[in-house]
Design a protein around this motif. Structure first.
Motif, PDB file in Angstrom:
ATOM      1  N   ASN A   1       0.850  -1.186   0.000  1.00 12.12           N
ATOM      2  CA  ASN A   1       0.000   0.000   0.000  1.00 12.12           C
ATOM      3  C   ASN A   1       0.877   1.224   0.000  1.00 12.12           C
ATOM      4  OD1 ASN A   1      -2.264  -1.944   1.623  1.00 12.12           O
ATOM      5  ND2 ASN A   1      -2.964  -0.579  -0.003  1.00 12.12           N
TER       6      ASN A   1
ATOM      7  N   PHE B   1       0.657   8.428  -0.874  1.00 11.29           N
ATOM      8  CA  PHE B   1       1.038   9.240  -2.024  1.00 11.29           C
ATOM      9  C   PHE B   1       1.606  10.584  -1.589  1.00 11.29           C
ATOM     10  CE2 PHE B   1      -1.804   6.122  -3.599  1.00 11.29           C
ATOM     11  CZ  PHE B   1      -1.396   5.867  -4.890  1.00 11.29           C
TER      12      PHE B   1
ATOM     13  N   GLY C   1     -11.531   3.524   5.687  1.00 10.66           N
ATOM     14  CA  GLY C   1     -12.123   2.216   5.479  1.00 10.66           C
ATOM     15  C   GLY C   1     -12.269   1.832   4.022  1.00 10.66           C
TER      16      GLY C   1
ATOM     17  N   GLY D   1      -3.321   9.096  15.777  1.00 12.06           N
ATOM     18  CA  GLY D   1      -3.612  10.293  16.554  1.00 12.06           C
ATOM     19  C   GLY D   1      -4.738  11.136  16.013  1.00 12.06           C
TER      20      GLY D   1
ATOM     21  N   PHE E   1     -11.914  12.053  14.606  1.00 12.58           N
ATOM     22  CA  PHE E   1     -11.972  12.792  13.342  1.00 12.58           C
ATOM     23  C   PHE E   1     -12.788  12.077  12.270  1.00 12.58           C
ATOM     24  CE2 PHE E   1      -8.970  16.424  13.133  1.00 12.58           C
ATOM     25  CZ  PHE E   1      -8.571  16.419  14.448  1.00 12.58           C
TER      26      PHE E   1
ATOM     27  N   MET F   1      -0.555   0.714  22.564  1.00 11.68           N
ATOM     28  CA  MET F   1      -0.569   1.462  21.309  1.00 11.68           C
ATOM     29  C   MET F   1      -0.009   2.869  21.498  1.00 11.68           C
ATOM     30  SD  MET F   1      -3.846   1.121  18.978  1.00 11.68           S
ATOM     31  CE  MET F   1      -4.057  -0.451  18.224  1.00 11.68           C
ATOM     32  N   ILE F   2       0.760   3.283  20.554  1.00  9.87           N
ATOM     33  CA  ILE F   2       1.324   4.625  20.671  1.00  9.87           C
ATOM     34  C   ILE F   2       0.310   5.627  20.160  1.00  9.87           C
ATOM     35  CG2 ILE F   2       3.165   6.128  19.865  1.00  9.87           C
ATOM     36  CD1 ILE F   2       4.791   3.572  19.419  1.00  9.87           C
ATOM     37  N   LYS F   3       0.148   6.674  20.923  1.00  5.84           N
ATOM     38  CA  LYS F   3      -0.771   7.702  20.436  1.00  5.84           C
ATOM     39  C   LYS F   3       0.043   8.857  19.908  1.00  5.84           C
ATOM     40  CE  LYS F   3      -4.771   6.726  23.126  1.00  5.84           C
ATOM     41  NZ  LYS F   3      -5.759   7.218  24.011  1.00  5.84           N
ATOM     42  N   ILE F   4      -0.336   9.325  18.780  1.00  2.00           N
ATOM     43  CA  ILE F   4       0.432  10.409  18.173  1.00  2.00           C
ATOM     44  C   ILE F   4      -0.340  11.705  18.249  1.00  2.00           C
ATOM     45  CG2 ILE F   4       1.473  11.212  16.043  1.00  2.00           C
ATOM     46  CD1 ILE F   4       1.812   8.342  15.261  1.00  2.00           C
ATOM     47  N   GLY F   5       0.342  12.718  18.684  1.00  6.19           N
ATOM     48  CA  GLY F   5      -0.157  14.104  18.701  1.00  6.19           C
ATOM     49  C   GLY F   5      -1.658  14.316  18.716  1.00  6.19           C
ATOM     50  N   LEU F   6      -2.034  15.425  18.247  1.00 10.08           N
ATOM     51  CA  LEU F   6      -3.407  15.832  17.953  1.00 10.08           C
ATOM     52  C   LEU F   6      -4.584  15.107  18.596  1.00 10.08           C
ATOM     53  CD1 LEU F   6      -2.971  16.379  14.176  1.00 10.08           C
ATOM     54  CD2 LEU F   6      -3.194  18.129  15.905  1.00 10.08           C
ATOM     55  N   GLN F   7      -5.495  15.801  19.077  1.00 10.99           N
ATOM     56  CA  GLN F   7      -6.779  15.261  19.491  1.00 10.99           C
ATOM     57  C   GLN F   7      -7.831  16.078  18.751  1.00 10.99           C
ATOM     58  OE1 GLN F   7      -7.784  12.743  21.542  1.00 10.99           O
ATOM     59  NE2 GLN F   7      -5.662  12.120  21.408  1.00 10.99           N
ATOM     60  N   ALA F   8      -9.039  15.536  18.642  1.00 13.93           N
ATOM     61  CA  ALA F   8     -10.082  16.302  17.978  1.00 13.93           C
ATOM     62  C   ALA F   8     -10.314  17.585  18.756  1.00 13.93           C
ATOM     63  CB  ALA F   8     -11.363  15.493  17.931  1.00 13.93           C
ATOM     64  N   GLU F   9     -10.434  18.659  18.066  1.00 16.54           N
ATOM     65  CA  GLU F   9     -10.699  19.901  18.758  1.00 16.54           C
ATOM     66  C   GLU F   9     -12.123  19.899  19.266  1.00 16.54           C
ATOM     67  OE1 GLU F   9     -10.328  22.127  15.304  1.00 16.54           O
ATOM     68  OE2 GLU F   9      -8.447  21.067  14.895  1.00 16.54           O
TER      69      GLU F   9
ATOM     70  N   ALA G   1      -4.783   5.622  -6.071  1.00 21.74           N
ATOM     71  CA  ALA G   1      -5.063   5.247  -4.677  1.00 21.74           C
ATOM     72  C   ALA G   1      -6.161   4.196  -4.633  1.00 21.74           C
ATOM     73  CB  ALA G   1      -5.451   6.472  -3.864  1.00 21.74           C
TER      74      ALA G   1
ATOM     75  N   ASP H   1      -4.614   1.046  -5.579  1.00 20.67           N
ATOM     76  CA  ASP H   1      -3.686   0.644  -4.529  1.00 20.67           C
ATOM     77  C   ASP H   1      -4.426   0.029  -3.350  1.00 20.67           C
ATOM     78  OD1 ASP H   1      -0.854   0.796  -3.607  1.00 20.67           O
ATOM     79  OD2 ASP H   1      -1.800   1.864  -1.954  1.00 20.67           O
ATOM     80  N   LEU H   2      -5.633   0.529  -3.080  1.00 14.77           N
ATOM     81  CA  LEU H   2      -6.386   0.029  -1.935  1.00 14.77           C
ATOM     82  C   LEU H   2      -7.191  -1.207  -2.296  1.00 14.77           C
ATOM     83  CD1 LEU H   2      -7.379   3.505  -0.546  1.00 14.77           C
ATOM     84  CD2 LEU H   2      -5.788   1.888   0.491  1.00 14.77           C
TER      85      LEU H   2
ATOM     86  N   TYR I   1     -17.216   2.424   2.868  1.00 12.20           N
ATOM     87  CA  TYR I   1     -16.562   1.199   3.277  1.00 12.20           C
ATOM     88  C   TYR I   1     -17.546   0.176   3.812  1.00 12.20           C
ATOM     89  CZ  TYR I   1     -17.061   2.881   8.027  1.00 12.20           C
ATOM     90  OH  TYR I   1     -17.575   3.308   9.196  1.00 12.20           O
ATOM     91  N   SER I   2     -18.743   0.683   4.275  1.00  9.69           N
ATOM     92  CA  SER I   2     -19.720  -0.257   4.814  1.00  9.69           C
ATOM     93  C   SER I   2     -20.171  -1.145   3.669  1.00  9.69           C
ATOM     94  CB  SER I   2     -20.897   0.505   5.380  1.00  9.69           C
ATOM     95  OG  SER I   2     -21.407   1.370   4.402  1.00  9.69           O
TER      96      SER I   2
ATOM     97  N   ALA J   1     -25.759   1.408  11.888  1.00  9.39           N
ATOM     98  CA  ALA J   1     -24.303   1.399  11.709  1.00  9.39           C
ATOM     99  C   ALA J   1     -23.582   1.940  12.942  1.00  9.39           C
ATOM    100  CB  ALA J   1     -23.934   2.226  10.481  1.00  9.39           C
TER     101      ALA J   1
END
Ligand SMILES: Nc1ncnc2c1ncn2[C@@H]1O[C@H](COP(=O)(O)OP(=O)(O)OP(=O)(O)O)[C@@H](O)[C@H]1O
Ligand SMILES: [Mg+2]
Lengths: 367, 375
Positions: free
Chosen positions: A85, A88, A104, A129, A133, B1-9, B213, B216-217, B318-319, B375
């Motif tokens: 995968n 890009f 997804g 992170g 969102f 699990m590593i959490k990276i930066g940012l949270q939802a504002e 993309a 690719d997916l 995706y569903s 859903a």
């Protein structure tokens, strides 16, 4: 940092050539990328990094040669059936979908239930992170967030190989450095083979287990960052990665263990045979050394190996460091030297005389 | 699990209460607004004189009474009552809608592959030449193109003589001239460039890496088209539909030359009432009614297309709701079909259509909501 060599092979290129019409973009790439490795393709613009990456992803047909992924020949295997995968360069986030739908996207054929997939999506978002969102529209994201979405979207499919085409080049310096660390952590966490394309040598050195340096469609050197920096295969690689000084030299005599060299400014000295780089007769003979391997001696400091007098020709002050261009007495060219600034030690002025020390063990001989 | 930066504002708070009073004043009377109004005034004046005034006059006429040679200034709804109870109007209006829909469908369906080809398969440097070639039919007058179709579709025309010569048919086909079919064919040809261009523009705007993309997916070229290209081209398709549908419904030249008695459309009826029967009020009422129809048709169409996009969105998301989504698509088609059947059979056809579409729409909305809450 370096993975053990017995790690199984993930990707193998065998004499891969690629022509765009008459243009020979890849000229006989032969290389092996190991499973679980953080591998970088480094080179100047137009050298064929993206092209090589795209041959792995399946977006580019090769003109001749073999590309194997996980011991399977990829000839004729379309992009959607490869275990890779891609992130890009433009991130390619689908603008008509939400963040969660983007992440997804590849799960359509996944046999899991809708609920399980939704859970996988939120886990992937958490991993990069972006918790919470999911419902955001894709266009309402910053550059850094887009990149995280692209990462999550690729990683959720648990590919064998993750391909990243200059993923950080669109970010500002601070963000880029932060993402470098995050990518390294992420790679260790998921254990997937990462192949990163970059033209930023610093980025490649910081992030990679091994680096392939490419020029004009060829791999000039493939090594771990330390070897690459300490012992570049030729002068071009040496110049591309960091700064290297070159002093014209002459080989006086040579045995299987050592080489007797003479260089104006350095005098006559002996180096070990394995300090010689490249094949004989490739280039004009020169000794190369990194700026930090030269030191200016102050007061009654003693040189550990050799020393000589020099004149300061240029001074560039960087705060923590000072770069001097110095010319050793008798040397035909000036050389760059870097010194860490220490309190109480003066910064020399242009024209000042200085004692300069070096160690012949840190030299590389190009011939 | 590593959490990276940012949270939802956190959600941004809405701005403090705005005062409703004085808003109008601020909008219209502030210097900037006045300046703006000054700047648009020539255009506005032009548009008012040439578009709004004639339209308003027609609107006015439609409520007046027709005298023998004059128009009496007696306000009345009689024209509308007559229009809406007239079986001729109903028939002609239904035909106009039908012809327009058919033209729109044919044009857009034919234009899409064309636009797709130019956008995806023609070398970038040659695209402008292709677009230029597409506009060639415009170099001749529309009238000439209509007559050309007459030659092609006629009793002894190109199609009939070829087919007869090949022995495929023994008698000339009459079903292709002087009826609604010939109108549809000619209009579809005439409007093709108008449909190709907006679709082409929409396709051009699609970042090609999005298609990569998609591949690719894990999606095949076909599924990438369905899940990425088509939804991104949809705005272009919608504008193509509007650009074709709106003008064709009021087309006058084509049906009068090629429609025969069985192919006349609303504009022909208006012309008949204005010029032949000299009945301005009735003509106006007919025109206003058909305009209202187009308006309603567009509103319904918009609502439908929004819904369609949601259904389609669920399909491409995706569903993996595959089958149920196909069922939903079928439901949309059935609701359309049912509308037409109900509309044609019952009187007051148009309202029946609107009603049926609305019911189908609401039913689908409810169904979608239930799907989403699951859903
Ligand atoms: N589709 C194409 N047709 C013709 N030539 C191409 C095509 N794609 C790439 N090339 C050429 O092949 C060479 C290698 O391109 P590539 O994109 O791999 O470079 P790169 O190393 O990724 O450079 P950059 O750092 O600028 O992205 C370039 O000289 C480019 O002009
Ligand atoms: Mg590139």
């Amino acid at each position: 940092m370096t993975l053990p060599a017995e790690q199984p092979t993930m990707i193998e290129f065998k004499d891969v050539h690629k022509y765009y019409g008459d243009y020979h973009a890849l000229r006989g790439i032969t290389a092996t990328i190991r499973a679980g490795e953080f591998f970088s393709l480094l080179g100047p613009s137009g050298c064929g990094k993206t092209t090589l990456l795209r041959t792995i992803a399946g977006f580019e047909d090769i003109s001749s040669g073999v590309v194997m992924i996980d011991a399977k020949d990829m000839a004729g295997v379309p992009a959607n059936q490869r275990p890779t995968n891609m992130v890009f360069q433009s991130y390619a986030i689908f603008p008509h979908l939400t963040v969660a739908e983007n992440v997804g996207f590849g799960l359509r054929k996944d046999p899991r239930t809708k609920e399980e997939k939704a859970k996988a999506v939120s886990e992937a978002l958490e991993m990069v992170g972006l918790t919470g969102f999911g419902a955001r529209a894709a266009h309402a994201l910053s550059g850094g967030q887009r990149q995280r979405v692209a990462l999550a979207r690729a990683l959720i499919l648990k590919p064998k190989v993750l391909l990243l085409d200059e993923p950080l080049s669109a970010l500002d310096k601070k963000m880029r450095e932060q993402m470098q660390v995050e990518l390294i952590k992420l790679q260790r966490q998921v254990g997937i083979t990462f192949i990163l394309v970059t033209h930023d040598q610093e980025e490649a050195l910081v992030m990679s287990d091994r680096i392939a340096v490419m020029f004009d469609g060829e791999i000039a050197q493939l090594d771990d960052p330390e070897t690459l920096y300490r012992k570049p295969a030729n002068r071009r690689v040496a110049n591309f990665i960091g700064t290297m000084n070159f002093l014209p030299a002459k080989i006086v005599s040579e045995t299987s263990q050592s080489i007797q060299v003479e260089a104006a400014g350095f005098g006559s000295f002996t180096v070990a045979a394995d300090q010689a780089s490249g094949k004989k007769g490739d280039e004009e003979t020169a000794v190369g050394f990194r700026p930090e391997t030269l030191t200016i001696l102050f007061d009654d400091q003693k040189a550990s190996d050799r020393e000589a007098m020099a004149t300061v020709e240029e001074v560039v002050y960087y705060g923590d460091m000072t770069y001097y261009d110095i010319r050793l007495d008798g040397a035909p060219v000036a050389m760059r030297l870097s010194m860490r600034n220490v309190p109480g030690r003066p910064v020399l002025d242009i024209g000042a005389r200085a004692r300069v020390a070096w160690s012949t063990a840190a030299l590389v001989l190009f011939r | 699990m590593i959490k990276i930066g940012l949270q939802a504002e956190g959600t941004t708070e809405s701005l403090g209460g705005t005062m409703a009073q004085g808003r109008l004043q601020r909008r219209i009377l502030n210097p900037e607004a006045i300046n703006g109004l000054k700047m648009i005034s020539p255009t506005a004046l032009y548009a008012t004189l040439l578009l709004a005034v004639p339209l308003f006059l027609i609107f006015l006429y439609s409520f007046l009474t027709d005298g023998y040679l004059t128009i009496e200034r007696i306000p009345t709804f009689g024209n509308y009552v007559e229009t809406w109870t007239s079986p001729v109007f109903e028939k002609v209006l239904m035909r106009s809608l039908g012809v327009s829909m058919a033209v729109t469908a044919a044009t857009v369906l034919a234009a899409f592959p064309m636009a797709y080809f130019v956008s995806f398969y023609v070398e970038p440097s040659k695209k402008s030449i292709w677009l230029f070639l597409i506009t060639i039919p415009f170099w001749t007058s529309y009238l000439i193109r209509v007559f050309l179709w007459l030659v092609i579709l006629g009793y002894n025309g190109v199609i009939n003589s070829t087919l007869m010569g090949l022995g495929v048919i023994t008698e000339p086909i009459t079903a292709i001239l002087y009826n609604a079919n010939s109108v549809v064919i000619t209009l579809a040809h005439a409007y093709a460039p108008f449909a190709i261009l907006p679709i082409f523009v929409a396709l051009e705007k699609i970042d090609r890496s999005l298609l990569e993309a998609g591949r690719d997916l894990g999606e095949s070229p076909l599924m990438t088209f369905v899940r990425v290209t088509l939804p991104l081209a949809l705005p272009g398709v919608v504008s193509a539909i509007m650009i074709v549908f709106i003008p064709t419904i009021g087309d006058y030249v084509t049906p009068s030359l090629l429609g025969g008695p069985e192919g006349k459309m609303v504009a022909n009826l208006v012309q008949l009432q204005y010029l032949k029967l000299d009945n301005y009020p009735m003509g106006s009422a007919t025109a206003v009614s058909s305009m209202a129809m187009v308006g309603i048709a567009l509103i319904v169409g918009f609502a439908q297309s929004k819904l369609f996009r949601r259904v389609y969105g669920a399909f491409i998301g995706y569903s993996n709701a595959g089958l149920s989504i196909l069922a939903a698509l079928a439901a949309v088609l059935i609701s359309f079909g049912a509308c037409i059947v109900v509309g044609v059979v019952a009187s007051g056809a148009f309202f029946a259509i609107v009603l049926a579409v609305a019911i189908g729409h609401i039913a689908l909305l409810i169904w979608l909501k239930s799907q989403e809450s699951k859903a």
